[in-house]
Design a protein around this motif. Structure first.
Motif, PDB file in Angstrom:
ATOM      1  N   TYR A  15      27.205  24.586  37.840  1.00  0.00           N
ATOM      2  CA  TYR A  15      26.017  25.468  39.027  1.00  0.00           C
ATOM      3  C   TYR A  15      25.450  24.154  37.976  1.00  0.00           C
ATOM      4  N   ASN A  16      25.164  22.835  37.094  1.00  0.00           N
ATOM      5  CA  ASN A  16      25.155  22.556  35.847  1.00  0.00           C
ATOM      6  C   ASN A  16      23.702  21.196  36.225  1.00  0.00           C
ATOM      7  N   ASN A  17      23.053  20.743  35.079  1.00  0.00           N
ATOM      8  CA  ASN A  17      22.308  19.858  35.544  1.00  0.00           C
ATOM      9  C   ASN A  17      22.957  18.517  34.804  1.00  0.00           C
ATOM     10  N   TYR A  18      22.804  17.794  34.938  1.00  0.00           N
ATOM     11  CA  TYR A  18      23.649  16.490  33.649  1.00  0.00           C
ATOM     12  C   TYR A  18      23.575  15.261  34.858  1.00  0.00           C
ATOM     13  N   TYR A  19      22.496  14.384  34.101  1.00  0.00           N
ATOM     14  CA  TYR A  19      22.402  13.422  35.586  1.00  0.00           C
ATOM     15  C   TYR A  19      23.178  12.025  35.742  1.00  0.00           C
ATOM     16  N   GLU A  20      23.530  11.722  34.275  1.00  0.00           N
ATOM     17  CA  GLU A  20      24.747  11.023  34.170  1.00  0.00           C
ATOM     18  C   GLU A  20      25.782  11.018  35.021  1.00  0.00           C
ATOM     19  N   PHE A  21      26.505  12.240  35.049  1.00  0.00           N
ATOM     20  CA  PHE A  21      27.700  12.642  36.652  1.00  0.00           C
ATOM     21  C   PHE A  21      26.443  12.764  37.481  1.00  0.00           C
TER      22      PHE A  21
ATOM     23  N   ARG B 241      19.776  33.168  26.719  1.00  0.00           N
ATOM     24  CA  ARG B 241      19.001  32.682  27.529  1.00  0.00           C
ATOM     25  C   ARG B 241      18.879  32.186  28.429  1.00  0.00           C
ATOM     26  N   LEU B 242      19.503  30.887  29.095  1.00  0.00           N
ATOM     27  CA  LEU B 242      19.124  29.261  29.596  1.00  0.00           C
ATOM     28  C   LEU B 242      17.889  29.829  30.798  1.00  0.00           C
ATOM     29  N   ARG B 243      16.900  28.901  30.596  1.00  0.00           N
ATOM     30  CA  ARG B 243      15.803  28.420  31.569  1.00  0.00           C
ATOM     31  C   ARG B 243      15.256  27.250  32.249  1.00  0.00           C
TER      32      ARG B 243
ATOM     33  N   THR C 272      20.183  11.642  20.923  1.00  0.00           N
ATOM     34  CA  THR C 272      20.832  11.078  22.046  1.00  0.00           C
ATOM     35  C   THR C 272      21.987  11.095  22.234  1.00  0.00           C
ATOM     36  N   THR C 273      21.737  11.300  23.918  1.00  0.00           N
ATOM     37  CA  THR C 273      22.629  11.133  24.283  1.00  0.00           C
ATOM     38  C   THR C 273      24.616   9.786  24.691  1.00  0.00           C
ATOM     39  N   LEU C 274      25.946  10.356  24.224  1.00  0.00           N
ATOM     40  CA  LEU C 274      25.946   8.869  25.549  1.00  0.00           C
ATOM     41  C   LEU C 274      25.524   8.391  26.058  1.00  0.00           C
TER      42      LEU C 274
ATOM     43  N   PRO D 180      19.319   5.822  27.071  1.00  0.00           N
ATOM     44  CA  PRO D 180      20.064   7.492  27.400  1.00  0.00           C
ATOM     45  C   PRO D 180      19.756   8.075  27.209  1.00  0.00           C
ATOM     46  N   TYR D 181      19.885   9.254  27.984  1.00  0.00           N
ATOM     47  CA  TYR D 181      19.054  10.921  27.431  1.00  0.00           C
ATOM     48  C   TYR D 181      19.089  10.367  25.967  1.00  0.00           C
ATOM     49  N   THR D 182      17.641  10.664  25.656  1.00  0.00           N
ATOM     50  CA  THR D 182      17.316  11.507  24.729  1.00  0.00           C
ATOM     51  C   THR D 182      15.901  12.759  24.738  1.00  0.00           C
TER      52      THR D 182
ATOM     53  N   GLN E 181      31.099  19.733  31.705  1.00  0.00           N
ATOM     54  CA  GLN E 181      30.149  19.517  32.945  1.00  0.00           C
ATOM     55  C   GLN E 181      29.203  20.594  31.618  1.00  0.00           C
ATOM     56  N   ASN E 182      29.254  21.231  30.629  1.00  0.00           N
ATOM     57  CA  ASN E 182      28.078  21.740  30.089  1.00  0.00           C
ATOM     58  C   ASN E 182      28.078  20.809  28.444  1.00  0.00           C
ATOM     59  N   GLY E 183      28.411  19.416  28.329  1.00  0.00           N
ATOM     60  CA  GLY E 183      28.461  19.067  27.216  1.00  0.00           C
ATOM     61  C   GLY E 183      29.352  18.634  26.093  1.00  0.00           C
TER      62      GLY E 183
ATOM     63  N   LEU F 254      29.876  17.948  22.186  1.00  0.00           N
ATOM     64  CA  LEU F 254      28.259  18.900  21.466  1.00  0.00           C
ATOM     65  C   LEU F 254      27.552  18.566  21.823  1.00  0.00           C
ATOM     66  N   ARG F 255      26.749  19.781  22.036  1.00  0.00           N
ATOM     67  CA  ARG F 255      24.920  19.812  22.570  1.00  0.00           C
ATOM     68  C   ARG F 255      24.058  20.601  21.794  1.00  0.00           C
ATOM     69  N   LEU F 256      22.706  20.671  22.275  1.00  0.00           N
ATOM     70  CA  LEU F 256      21.607  21.082  21.372  1.00  0.00           C
ATOM     71  C   LEU F 256      21.710  22.120  22.243  1.00  0.00           C
TER      72      LEU F 256
ATOM     73  N   TYR G 282      12.549  24.761  28.072  1.00  0.00           N
ATOM     74  CA  TYR G 282      13.372  24.066  29.559  1.00  0.00           C
ATOM     75  C   TYR G 282      14.764  23.676  29.591  1.00  0.00           C
ATOM     76  N   GLY G 283      15.461  24.366  30.173  1.00  0.00           N
ATOM     77  CA  GLY G 283      16.653  23.623  29.713  1.00  0.00           C
ATOM     78  C   GLY G 283      17.344  22.513  29.005  1.00  0.00           C
ATOM     79  N   PHE G 284      16.498  20.870  29.996  1.00  0.00           N
ATOM     80  CA  PHE G 284      16.064  20.072  29.672  1.00  0.00           C
ATOM     81  C   PHE G 284      16.470  19.175  28.125  1.00  0.00           C
ATOM     82  N   LYS G 285      15.719  20.413  27.310  1.00  0.00           N
ATOM     83  CA  LYS G 285      15.609  19.729  25.830  1.00  0.00           C
ATOM     84  C   LYS G 285      17.182  19.616  24.807  1.00  0.00           C
ATOM     85  N   SER G 286      17.584  20.983  26.095  1.00  0.00           N
ATOM     86  CA  SER G 286      19.114  20.876  25.416  1.00  0.00           C
ATOM     87  C   SER G 286      20.232  19.694  25.621  1.00  0.00           C
ATOM     88  N   ILE G 287      19.832  18.899  25.190  1.00  0.00           N
ATOM     89  CA  ILE G 287      21.159  17.896  25.391  1.00  0.00           C
ATOM     90  C   ILE G 287      22.233  17.969  24.935  1.00  0.00           C
ATOM     91  N   LYS G 288      22.658  17.158  26.257  1.00  0.00           N
ATOM     92  CA  LYS G 288      24.648  16.782  26.227  1.00  0.00           C
ATOM     93  C   LYS G 288      25.267  15.795  25.326  1.00  0.00           C
ATOM     94  N   ALA G 289      26.518  16.289  25.118  1.00  0.00           N
ATOM     95  CA  ALA G 289      27.226  14.453  24.468  1.00  0.00           C
ATOM     96  C   ALA G 289      26.575  14.414  23.715  1.00  0.00           C
TER      97      ALA G 289
HETATM   98  N1  LIG Z   1      22.792  14.643  28.436  1.00  0.00           N
HETATM   99  C1  LIG Z   1      22.305  14.953  29.382  1.00  0.00           C
HETATM  100  N2  LIG Z   1      21.871  16.523  28.566  1.00  0.00           N
HETATM  101  C2  LIG Z   1      21.158  17.415  29.877  1.00  0.00           C
HETATM  102  C3  LIG Z   1      20.479  16.933  30.956  1.00  0.00           C
HETATM  103  C4  LIG Z   1      21.183  15.861  31.097  1.00  0.00           C
HETATM  104  O1  LIG Z   1      20.783  15.894  33.078  1.00  0.00           O
HETATM  105  N3  LIG Z   1      21.763  15.296  30.676  1.00  0.00           N
HETATM  106  N4  LIG Z   1      20.293  17.936  31.641  1.00  0.00           N
HETATM  107  C5  LIG Z   1      19.730  19.473  31.594  1.00  0.00           C
HETATM  108  C6  LIG Z   1      19.194  20.608  31.925  1.00  0.00           C
HETATM  109  S1  LIG Z   1      18.036  20.071  32.828  1.00  0.00           S
HETATM  110  C7  LIG Z   1      19.106  21.798  31.910  1.00  0.00           C
HETATM  111  S2  LIG Z   1      18.678  23.035  32.461  1.00  0.00           S
HETATM  112  C8  LIG Z   1      20.641  21.819  30.731  1.00  0.00           C
HETATM  113  C9  LIG Z   1      21.963  22.832  31.024  1.00  0.00           C
HETATM  114  O2  LIG Z   1      22.616  23.079  30.650  1.00  0.00           O
HETATM  115  P1  LIG Z   1      24.070  23.295  31.569  1.00  0.00           P
HETATM  116  O3  LIG Z   1      24.655  22.741  32.507  1.00  0.00           O
HETATM  117  O4  LIG Z   1      25.385  23.852  30.172  1.00  0.00           O
HETATM  118  O5  LIG Z   1      23.700  24.882  31.553  1.00  0.00           O
HETATM  119  O6  LIG Z   1      21.678  20.810  30.385  1.00  0.00           O
HETATM  120  C10 LIG Z   1      20.305  19.683  29.692  1.00  0.00           C
HETATM  121  N5  LIG Z   1      20.705  19.161  28.822  1.00  0.00           N
END
Ligand SMILES: Nc1nc2c(c(=O)[nH]1)N[C@H]1C(S)=C(S)[C@@H](COP(=O)(O)O)O[C@H]1N2
Ligand SMILES: [Mo]
Length: 315
Positions: A74-80, A130-132, A167-169, A186-188, A215-217, A220-222, A228-235
């Motif tokens: 159950y993830n948010n990762y709009y690149e996918f 916690r992740l909100r 910045t994400t890939l 790119p997602y920043t 799918q969780n980033g 390397l992810r923040l 809110y979760g969107f600050k926690s940038i992936k890849a």
């Molecule tokens: N590059 C990137 N990072 C991202 C996102 C994304 O779409 N792209 N979604 C964010 C959002 S909205 C959330 S809630 C969390 C979700 O992290 P999780 O899938 O590991 O729970 O990742 C964040 N990092």
């Protein structure tokens, strides 16, 4: 299938038995004759390379973590893709090794650095956070990572460095979602310097004692648990020290709905929904919504960073 190449040295494996998995709950429930309506039978086994990490109990919450299945399906990762199931379905083939992070901007030391070299001087910690999500759902995740501050300091940011931009890939060949214009690629994302240097800010490389699933980033992810979760940038492929407040992809998409600070705040609603409560993923179909806590429950540690600010205006 491409074999995952371990990018991290192995220290000490965290025993998986420490976690309350959904499967444990299900078998426990069956043993006592209680049926769980939320139970699924398609539980997946943890993947990834085992990591050696020491639990940081001081900075961990003491509630049970969500299951591996919840956290990785159950993830948010709009690149996918924009559906919650898309990242698990589409991110598997992302090539995460070799991986280079480029450091730029207002720092004495800049340039590309291999992920292994970025991580080498640091001991891995496990922190249960916690992740909100801004969409008003929540989870509890046992991350493995290193304090962001320790990494940033190595590059000797100058006095002009007021913010950090991540910045994400952005690779259309590997990321089908970037063909959609739902966000600016790119997602920043960005943090103010003092937020980035706060001991709770984590650069995560794993969860449940293993390297991150894509799918969780991965790789390397923040993780910034009071936002809110969107600050926690992936890849992450770039970290820049900057003088001016960096605009994030979410601010570009909708500046009235997604602010720079994005601190979890039950008294500031999203324009289209309430932020006062949240649905805990894995809580079952009929579980009551939980009240959302200021700064996602981390107020005692971080509220001082925002003293004197109007958090309704600077949301
Ligand atoms: N590059 C990137 N990072 C991202 C996102 C994304 O779409 N792209 N979604 C964010 C959002 S909205 C959330 S809630 C969390 C979700 O992290 P999780 O899938 O590991 O729970 O990742 C964040 N990092
Ligand atoms: Mo989110």
């Amino acid at each position: 299938m491409r074999k995952r190449i371990p990018t991290l040295s192995e220290h000490q494996v965290t025993p998986e038995g420490q976690y309350l998995s959904r499967r444990t709950l299900i078998s426990g429930a069956l043993a006592t004759g209680v049926s769980l309506l939320s139970g699924t039978s398609d539980a997946t086994s943890p993947t990834g390379t085992p990591l050696r990490a020491t639990r940081n109990s001081t900075l961990s919450v003491s509630v049970p973590a969500n299951s591996w299945d919840d956290i990785t399906s159950y993830n948010n990762y709009y690149e996918f893709g924009t559906d919650k199931a898309d990242p698990a379905a589409n991110a598997g083939k992302l090539i995460t090794h070799p991986w280079t992070v480029t450091i730029g901007g207002e720092a004495d030391i800049t340039g590309p650095i291999a992920l292994e070299d970025l991580l080498k001087p640091h001991a891995l910690e496990e922190r249960i956070y916690r992740l909100r999500c801004v969409e008003a759902w929540s989870m509890v995740v046992p991350w493995v990572g290193i304090p962001l501050a320790d990494v940033l300091k190595r590059f000797k940011p100058t006095s002009k460095a007021k913010f950090v931009r991540f910045t994400t890939l952005n690779d259309p060949a590997q990321m089908p979602g970037v063909r959609s214009r739902v966000l600016s690629w790119p997602y920043t994302e960005g943090l103010r310097m003092d937020e980035a240097m706060h001991p709770l800010s984590l650069l995560a490389v794993g969860l449940y004692g293993r390297t991150l699933p894509n799918q969780n980033g991965a790789p390397l992810r923040l993780v910034v648990p009071w936002k809110y979760g969107f600050k926690s940038i992936k890849a992450i492929v770039r970290i820049d020290f900057v003088e001016r407040l960096p605009r994030s992809s979410w601010m570009n998409a909708n500046p009235t709905e997604y602010g720079f600070y994005a601190n979890v705040n039950p008294s500031v609603d999203h324009p289209r929904w309430s932020q006062a409560s949240e649905r805990h993923i894995g809580g079952g179909l009929f579980a009551a919504r939980q009240p959302t806590l200021p700064f996602n429950g981390y107020a005692e540690q971080v509220a001082d960073l925002y003293r004197g600010m109007d958090l309704k205006a600077q949301f």
